[in-house]
Write an enzyme that holds these catalytic residues in place. Structure first.
Site, mmCIF file in Angstrom:
data_model
loop_
_atom_site.group_PDB
_atom_site.id
_atom_site.type_symbol
_atom_site.label_atom_id
_atom_site.label_comp_id
_atom_site.label_asym_id
_atom_site.label_seq_id
_atom_site.Cartn_x
_atom_site.Cartn_y
_atom_site.Cartn_z
ATOM 1 N N GLY A 16 0.790 -1.229 0.000
ATOM 2 C CA GLY A 16 0.000 0.000 0.000
ATOM 3 C C GLY A 16 0.821 1.279 0.000
ATOM 4 N N ASN A 18 1.669 3.050 -2.559
ATOM 5 C CA ASN A 18 0.995 3.995 -3.466
ATOM 6 C C ASN A 18 -0.274 4.548 -2.817
ATOM 7 O OD1 ASN A 18 2.219 4.378 -6.312
ATOM 8 N ND2 ASN A 18 2.554 2.218 -5.835
ATOM 9 N N MET A 94 -3.470 -6.939 -7.402
ATOM 10 C CA MET A 94 -2.821 -7.982 -8.173
ATOM 11 C C MET A 94 -3.794 -9.015 -8.743
ATOM 12 S SD MET A 94 0.165 -6.937 -8.255
ATOM 13 C CE MET A 94 1.045 -8.331 -8.957
ATOM 14 N N ARG A 95 -4.945 -8.583 -9.172
ATOM 15 C CA ARG A 95 -5.887 -9.490 -9.832
ATOM 16 C C ARG A 95 -6.222 -8.963 -11.228
ATOM 17 N NH1 ARG A 95 -5.974 -14.274 -8.209
ATOM 18 N NH2 ARG A 95 -7.995 -14.575 -9.203
ATOM 19 N N LEU A 97 -8.745 -8.305 -13.934
ATOM 20 C CA LEU A 97 -10.177 -8.045 -13.830
ATOM 21 C C LEU A 97 -10.907 -8.478 -15.097
ATOM 22 C CD1 LEU A 97 -9.828 -4.527 -12.214
ATOM 23 C CD2 LEU A 97 -10.616 -6.603 -11.047
ATOM 24 N N ASN A 111 -4.724 2.529 -13.174
ATOM 25 C CA ASN A 111 -3.773 1.567 -12.637
ATOM 26 C C ASN A 111 -2.376 2.147 -12.734
ATOM 27 O OD1 ASN A 111 -2.827 -1.102 -11.728
ATOM 28 N ND2 ASN A 111 -1.950 -1.223 -13.795
ATOM 29 N N HIS A 113 1.470 0.799 -13.204
ATOM 30 C CA HIS A 113 2.185 -0.414 -13.605
ATOM 31 C C HIS A 113 3.685 -0.136 -13.523
ATOM 32 C CE1 HIS A 113 2.916 -4.181 -15.749
ATOM 33 N NE2 HIS A 113 3.798 -3.519 -16.468
ATOM 34 N N SER A 140 4.193 3.468 -15.143
ATOM 35 C CA SER A 140 3.178 4.065 -16.025
ATOM 36 C C SER A 140 1.827 4.097 -15.322
ATOM 37 C CB SER A 140 3.022 3.232 -17.305
ATOM 38 O OG SER A 140 4.257 3.094 -17.994
ATOM 39 N N THR A 145 -8.189 -1.019 -19.202
ATOM 40 C CA THR A 145 -9.054 -1.580 -20.250
ATOM 41 C C THR A 145 -9.029 -3.100 -20.081
ATOM 42 O OG1 THR A 145 -7.186 -1.734 -21.779
ATOM 43 C CG2 THR A 145 -8.495 0.297 -21.848
ATOM 44 N N LEU A 148 -4.854 -6.520 -20.743
ATOM 45 C CA LEU A 148 -4.000 -6.318 -19.578
ATOM 46 C C LEU A 148 -2.893 -5.288 -19.833
ATOM 47 C CD1 LEU A 148 -3.473 -7.343 -16.688
ATOM 48 C CD2 LEU A 148 -1.879 -8.993 -17.699
ATOM 49 N N ASP A 149 -2.862 -4.271 -18.975
ATOM 50 C CA ASP A 149 -1.793 -3.249 -19.008
ATOM 51 C C ASP A 149 -1.667 -2.626 -20.392
ATOM 52 O OD1 ASP A 149 0.157 -5.528 -16.978
ATOM 53 O OD2 ASP A 149 -1.365 -4.056 -16.396
ATOM 54 N N GLU A 178 6.719 6.263 -8.717
ATOM 55 C CA GLU A 178 5.291 5.944 -8.642
ATOM 56 C C GLU A 178 4.593 6.903 -7.678
ATOM 57 O OE1 GLU A 178 4.840 1.853 -7.559
ATOM 58 O OE2 GLU A 178 5.508 1.133 -9.509
HETATM 59 N N1 LIG Z 1 -8.437 -6.368 -17.199
HETATM 60 C C1 LIG Z 1 -7.417 -5.776 -16.541
HETATM 61 N N2 LIG Z 1 -7.165 -6.126 -15.266
HETATM 62 C C2 LIG Z 1 -6.119 -5.543 -14.618
HETATM 63 C C3 LIG Z 1 -5.286 -4.624 -15.268
HETATM 64 C C4 LIG Z 1 -5.601 -4.263 -16.617
HETATM 65 O O1 LIG Z 1 -4.918 -3.403 -17.239
HETATM 66 N N3 LIG Z 1 -6.672 -4.857 -17.217
HETATM 67 N N4 LIG Z 1 -4.153 -4.113 -14.623
HETATM 68 C C5 LIG Z 1 -3.711 -4.980 -13.522
HETATM 69 C C6 LIG Z 1 -2.525 -4.585 -12.718
HETATM 70 N N5 LIG Z 1 -1.405 -5.456 -13.110
HETATM 71 C C7 LIG Z 1 -0.285 -4.812 -13.569
HETATM 72 O O2 LIG Z 1 -0.171 -3.567 -13.509
HETATM 73 C C8 LIG Z 1 -1.444 -6.882 -12.997
HETATM 74 C C9 LIG Z 1 -1.993 -7.461 -11.861
HETATM 75 C C10 LIG Z 1 -2.056 -8.854 -11.754
HETATM 76 C C11 LIG Z 1 -1.567 -9.671 -12.769
HETATM 77 C C12 LIG Z 1 -1.672 -11.160 -12.640
HETATM 78 O O3 LIG Z 1 -1.104 -11.915 -13.427
HETATM 79 N N6 LIG Z 1 -2.432 -11.597 -11.614
HETATM 80 C C13 LIG Z 1 -2.686 -13.048 -11.368
HETATM 81 C C14 LIG Z 1 -2.477 -13.360 -9.903
HETATM 82 C C15 LIG Z 1 -1.096 -12.888 -9.468
HETATM 83 C C16 LIG Z 1 -0.979 -12.903 -7.937
HETATM 84 O O4 LIG Z 1 -1.994 -13.119 -7.245
HETATM 85 O O5 LIG Z 1 0.161 -12.635 -7.471
HETATM 86 C C17 LIG Z 1 -4.137 -13.388 -11.710
HETATM 87 O O6 LIG Z 1 -5.018 -12.469 -11.612
HETATM 88 O O7 LIG Z 1 -4.373 -14.565 -12.011
HETATM 89 C C18 LIG Z 1 -1.004 -9.103 -13.905
HETATM 90 C C19 LIG Z 1 -0.929 -7.704 -14.018
HETATM 91 C C20 LIG Z 1 -4.865 -5.212 -12.565
HETATM 92 N N7 LIG Z 1 -5.885 -5.884 -13.312
HETATM 93 N N1 LIG Z 2 0.997 -5.340 -12.038
HETATM 94 C C1 LIG Z 2 0.636 -4.602 -10.863
HETATM 95 C C2 LIG Z 2 1.899 -4.296 -10.092
HETATM 96 O O1 LIG Z 2 2.869 -5.032 -10.137
HETATM 97 N N2 LIG Z 2 1.848 -3.174 -9.378
HETATM 98 C C3 LIG Z 2 2.995 -2.779 -8.599
HETATM 99 O O2 LIG Z 2 2.903 -3.325 -7.295
HETATM 100 C C4 LIG Z 2 3.585 -2.437 -6.415
HETATM 101 C C5 LIG Z 2 2.599 -2.165 -5.304
HETATM 102 O O3 LIG Z 2 3.240 -1.491 -4.331
HETATM 103 P P1 LIG Z 2 2.350 -0.849 -3.143
HETATM 104 O O4 LIG Z 2 1.387 -1.937 -2.681
HETATM 105 O O5 LIG Z 2 3.397 -0.488 -2.140
HETATM 106 O O6 LIG Z 2 1.619 0.339 -3.715
HETATM 107 C C6 LIG Z 2 3.910 -1.152 -7.190
HETATM 108 O O7 LIG Z 2 5.270 -1.126 -7.575
HETATM 109 C C7 LIG Z 2 3.030 -1.278 -8.412
HETATM 110 O O8 LIG Z 2 3.573 -0.668 -9.569
#
Ligand SMILES: Nc1nc2c(c(=O)[nH]1)N[C@@H](CN(C=O)c1ccc(C(=O)N[C@@H](CCC(=O)O)C(=O)O)cc1)CN2
Ligand SMILES: NCC(=O)N[C@@H]1O[C@H](COP(=O)([O-])[O-])[C@@H](O)[C@H]1O
Length: 222
Positions: A16, A18, A94-95, A97, A111, A113, A140, A145, A148-149, A178
């Site tokens: 947390g 951020n 980290m899910r 969506l 988001n 990233h 970033s 959308t 993903l990312d 960030e």
């Molecule tokens: N539909 C979208 N969902 C999310 C986005 C997005 O742009 N479109 N951004 C992500 C954030 N993210 C990277 O910035 C990210 C988060 C999670 C994963 C991932 O592979 N998650 C796994 C579980 C991983 C874990 O629990 O450690 C999963 O969901 O199966 C990739 C990128 C947020 N969602």
């Molecule tokens: N793909 C999503 C991802 O990797 N996000 C990254 O997780 C960290 C969260 O830190 P925080 O919980 O201290 O904000 C941050 O570095 C963020 O960019």
């Protein structure tokens, strides 16, 4: 004319930091928004402690309690909608969506990233940047959308990669940026200066052909 303060719901999964940057910006008077709730998919997320310390309502919706992604996101959407936010902020959430949830919040979900998108979508971005031998890396902020990312990038923080960088050292350098760019972009949205128009981010009425790029030495713009 009554000016309403936009409300945010912040989604987290971990530390947390951020979220803390947003809390600090709000307390410094630099973020004209109300953090209505913090929702975590992990009960042990330290970000929940940060929210409680700031007097912010917290909820845990553990994805492990649901049969699958669709069931989880249906419940998550209901939890978010209960707070009627103008903006949903993913802060280390980290899910992945579902399309349904992302489309429901289209244009009002951000988001952060940890890479210079479109490079290194997905996970493990810092180790991938090191392995790729890049000289620069960063973070970033983008509209979310279904892909993903891949949403329109609004702002980026750019950092150098040093020859002796380890993954934790590089991750820390990125996180420092960030914590500068996320409050900035959320402020733009709260001020009504930032919108999503189709697949294009628009800032102050101008389509963003390129993201706003900040380096550590650059002052944070207004
Ligand atoms: N539909 C979208 N969902 C999310 C986005 C997005 O742009 N479109 N951004 C992500 C954030 N993210 C990277 O910035 C990210 C988060 C999670 C994963 C991932 O592979 N998650 C796994 C579980 C991983 C874990 O629990 O450690 C999963 O969901 O199966 C990739 C990128 C947020 N969602
Ligand atoms: N793909 C999503 C991802 O990797 N996000 C990254 O997780 C960290 C969260 O830190 P925080 O919980 O201290 O904000 C941050 O570095 C963020 O960019």
């Amino acid at each position: 004319m009554t000016v309403t303060t936009p409300s945010l719901v912040v989604l987290i999964s971990g530390s947390g930091s951020n979220l803390q940057a947003l809390i600090d910006a709000r307390e410094a008077g630099d973020l004209p928004a109300d953090i209505r709730a913090v929702i975590s998919n992990r009960p042990d997320a330290y970000g929940l402690e940060r929210a409680r310390a700031a007097g912010i309502h917290t909820e845990v919706l553990d994805h492990r309690d649901f049969a699958g992604r669709t069931a989880y996101d249906t419940a998550l959407q209901q939890r978010i909608d209960a707070h009627a936010p103008e903006l949903v902020v993913l802060a280390g959430f980290m899910r992945i969506l579902t399309d349904e949830l992302v489309n429901h919040f289209r244009g009002r979900m951000l988001n952060i990233h940890p890479s210079l998108l479109p490079a290194f979508r997905g996970l493990h971005t810092h180790s991938r940047a090191l392995e790729a031998g890049h000289s620069e890396h960063g973070c970033s902020v983008h509209f979310v959308t279904p892909a993903l990312d891949a949403g329109p990038v609004i702002a980026q923080g750019v950092v150098p990669i040093e020859a002796d960088d380890s993954e934790p050292v590089l991750a820390r350098r990125v996180r420092q940026q960030e914590h500068r760019i996320y409050p900035l972009v959320v402020r733009w949205f709260a001020q009504g200066r930032l919108q999503l128009d189709g697949d294009t981010a628009v800032l102050d009425g101008q389509p963003l052909e390129e993201p706003v790029r900040l380096r550590a030495a650059d002052p944070v713009p207004s």
